[in-house]
Design a protein around this motif. Sequence first.
Motif, PDB file in Angstrom:
ATOM      1  N   GLY A  57       0.845  -1.186   0.000  1.00  8.28           N
ATOM      2  CA  GLY A  57       0.000   0.000   0.000  1.00  8.28           C
ATOM      3  C   GLY A  57       0.879   1.233   0.000  1.00  8.28           C
ATOM      4  O   GLY A  57       2.099   1.144  -0.144  1.00  8.28           O
ATOM      5  N   ARG A 127     -12.736   1.596   1.079  1.00  4.40           N
ATOM      6  CA  ARG A 127     -11.289   1.402   0.929  1.00  4.40           C
ATOM      7  C   ARG A 127     -10.473   1.993   2.075  1.00  4.40           C
ATOM      8  O   ARG A 127      -9.538   1.339   2.546  1.00  4.40           O
ATOM      9  CB  ARG A 127     -10.806   1.935  -0.417  1.00  4.40           C
ATOM     10  N   ALA A 131      -8.134  -0.408   4.299  1.00  2.37           N
ATOM     11  CA  ALA A 131      -6.683  -0.181   4.294  1.00  2.37           C
ATOM     12  C   ALA A 131      -6.126  -0.151   5.709  1.00  2.37           C
ATOM     13  O   ALA A 131      -4.983  -0.567   5.934  1.00  2.37           O
ATOM     14  CB  ALA A 131      -6.347   1.116   3.563  1.00  2.37           C
ATOM     15  N   ASP A 136      -7.462  -4.285   0.755  1.00  3.61           N
ATOM     16  CA  ASP A 136      -8.014  -3.409  -0.258  1.00  3.61           C
ATOM     17  C   ASP A 136      -9.201  -4.110  -0.905  1.00  3.61           C
ATOM     18  O   ASP A 136      -9.220  -5.340  -1.032  1.00  3.61           O
ATOM     19  CB  ASP A 136      -6.957  -3.094  -1.328  1.00  3.61           C
ATOM     20  N   THR A 138     -11.700  -3.466  -4.367  1.00  2.00           N
ATOM     21  CA  THR A 138     -11.941  -2.659  -5.557  1.00  2.00           C
ATOM     22  C   THR A 138     -13.177  -3.166  -6.285  1.00  2.00           C
ATOM     23  O   THR A 138     -13.526  -4.349  -6.234  1.00  2.00           O
ATOM     24  CB  THR A 138     -10.727  -2.701  -6.512  1.00  2.00           C
TER      25      THR A 138
END
Length: 189
Positions: A57, A127, A131, A136, A138
């Motif tokens: 990240g 998100r 995190a 994560d 998406t």
Amino acid sequence: MFIQTEATPNPDTLKFLPGQTVLESGVHEFTGPDSAASSPLASALFTLQGVDRVFLGTDFISISKTPVADWKHVKPMALAAIMDHFTSGLPVMETGAGGTTEAEIVYEGDAAEIVEEIKELIETRVRPAVAQDGGDITFERFYPDTGLVTLHLRGACAGCPSSTMTLKQGIENMLRHYVPEVTAVEAVN
């Protein structure tokens, strides 16, 4: 250099915080040594016995171990590998190494507006929270005919025992509340 570690909801994943930028932007996930060729850091971590996945990240590294490995053996080796990498001056990602991109589906009309709303909710509400746990999520796809939304889980979220509950009770309920056209949410690999 002091590297902090944090537990994640996934018992097989730890979040490592080196106290400096890991990636300038975006995220990268490596599911095995073969996928890590573009990252000297991920490649070094995969040389450690028991490392199964590496997720990078902006300011953290999530490392997933194999189910049979023990953190008391993997964690010290991972800390040493991360410290060695950052003190060596090597890049985290090789120049020009981008993430894999798939052709994005083009939505039209009402579906395009719905997808934009779903993506905005995921970016602003989901998100950032995920995190914090070293993972994560998406957007993958929206099926207008059924109202199904598919999401891609990465990092600590991949294989996490509580990810199904988070997906159904948290994300699905939120999306259904704000976007009535959504009827269900599922994870894809």
